[in-house]
Design a protein around this motif. Structure first.
Motif, PDB file in Angstrom:
ATOM      1  N   TYR A 151      -2.222 -92.485   3.372  1.00  0.00           N
ATOM      2  CA  TYR A 151      -2.962 -93.331   4.309  1.00  0.00           C
ATOM      3  C   TYR A 151      -2.027 -94.328   4.996  1.00  0.00           C
ATOM      4  CZ  TYR A 151      -7.596 -91.860   2.570  1.00  0.00           C
ATOM      5  OH  TYR A 151      -8.721 -91.151   2.253  1.00  0.00           O
ATOM      6  N   ASP A 152      -2.343 -94.605   6.265  1.00  0.00           N
ATOM      7  CA  ASP A 152      -1.655 -95.660   7.005  1.00  0.00           C
ATOM      8  C   ASP A 152      -2.722 -96.499   7.693  1.00  0.00           C
ATOM      9  OD1 ASP A 152       0.012 -97.309   8.380  1.00  0.00           O
ATOM     10  OD2 ASP A 152       1.101 -95.733   9.447  1.00  0.00           O
ATOM     11  N   LEU A 153      -3.453 -97.265   6.879  1.00  0.00           N
ATOM     12  CA  LEU A 153      -4.587 -98.025   7.402  1.00  0.00           C
ATOM     13  C   LEU A 153      -4.135 -99.156   8.319  1.00  0.00           C
ATOM     14  CD1 LEU A 153      -6.813 -98.132   4.186  1.00  0.00           C
ATOM     15  CD2 LEU A 153      -6.869 -96.509   6.091  1.00  0.00           C
ATOM     16  N   GLU A 154      -2.870 -99.519   8.254  1.00  0.00           N
ATOM     17  CA  GLU A 154      -2.323-100.530   9.150  1.00  0.00           C
ATOM     18  C   GLU A 154      -2.453-100.078  10.608  1.00  0.00           C
ATOM     19  OE1 GLU A 154      -0.894-104.263   9.557  1.00  0.00           O
ATOM     20  OE2 GLU A 154      -0.530-103.359   7.590  1.00  0.00           O
ATOM     21  N   ARG A 155      -2.369 -98.772  10.820  1.00  0.00           N
ATOM     22  CA  ARG A 155      -2.437 -98.218  12.172  1.00  0.00           C
ATOM     23  C   ARG A 155      -3.845 -97.775  12.561  1.00  0.00           C
ATOM     24  NH1 ARG A 155       1.308 -93.319  12.106  1.00  0.00           N
ATOM     25  NH2 ARG A 155       0.747 -93.208  14.308  1.00  0.00           N
ATOM     26  N   ALA A 156      -4.761 -97.713  11.602  1.00  0.00           N
ATOM     27  CA  ALA A 156      -6.099 -97.172  11.865  1.00  0.00           C
ATOM     28  C   ALA A 156      -6.888 -98.080  12.805  1.00  0.00           C
ATOM     29  CB  ALA A 156      -6.852 -96.985  10.556  1.00  0.00           C
TER      30      ALA A 156
END
Length: 223
Positions: free
Chosen positions: A95-100
């Motif tokens: 996951y890369d929730l920083e970019r979501a």
């Protein structure tokens, strides 16, 4: 080898921006890898929106959306989401929730219904989950949806026609209504053979136990 009468139907309600849904998908797949009658399983994806009130066309970083929702600073939200990122990693998901980016997912769901009509429902849902949670794609952008749909094999002209209309809107709303009928208030939500409900990203062993129980009941009913 299972016979046609032993078929198990799994209905899954999910949102394409739901981090728990991707984890639940992977755990179910792990259970199916161990299930003796996996060849008899049919999976049907259904639409659900975590935030149906999110304005169409409005885009906002997920961390900002969560910070407003829980009334906490973004730094605290990052800490809160670290656990789910670690749980996803345990399932092989990065996951890369920083970019979501938070968006209204209605068009992504309409695309999923179109893909399902071509026998590509599972592949489409997988691609949309990955796009949002891993790659930071904007999953309400028409050009992005066209590209993702074409990647899994949906004809481009049909995608564009669907997105330019209200096609499959009724099917999406019917999914929402059916989820409410089951009492589902969140996702992922799984129903096996219209009888066994599982809410949330359950452990692999829980999914496997439910599959075996449902299969045994089906076998008894058809014997």
């Amino acid at each position: 080898m299972s016979t046609p009468t032993d078929t198990l139907r799994i209905d899954i309600w999910s949102d394409v921006v739901c981090p728990w849904c991707y984890i639940g998908k992977r755990r179910l797949e792990s259970a199916l890898d161990r299930f003796e009658h996996a060849d008899a399983v049919e999976i049907h994806w259904h639409s659900f929106q975590l935030d149906p009130a999110h304005p169409k066309g409005h885009r906002r970083p997920v961390f900002e959306t969560l910070a407003q929702k829980v009334g906490a600073p973004i730094a605290q939200v990052r800490t809160m989401t670290r656990q789910i990122t670690e749980l996803a990693a345990a399932e092989g998901l990065t996951y890369d929730l920083e970019r979501a980016v938070s968006v209204n997912t209605i068009d992504a769901h309409r695309l999923s219904h179109l893909a399902a009509a071509h026998g590509l429902g599972d592949r489409m849902h997988e691609r949309l989950l990955r796009a949002h949670l891993v790659e930071g794609e904007i999953v309400d952008d028409p050009d992005t949806l066209v590209r993702l749909g074409v990647e899994v094999g949906v004809p481009e002209d049909e995608i564009r026609r669907t997105l330019d209309s209200d096609e499959y809107e009724d099917a999406v709303q019917a999914d929402f209504a059916e989820a409410r009928g089951y009492g589902a208030t969140g996702v992922p939500f799984f129903v096996i053979n219209r009888a066994y409900g599982l809410s949330g990203a359950q452990p692999v062993d829980t999914f496997l136990s439910a599959l075996r129980t449902a299969h045994a009941d089906t076998a008894r009913a058809t014997s």
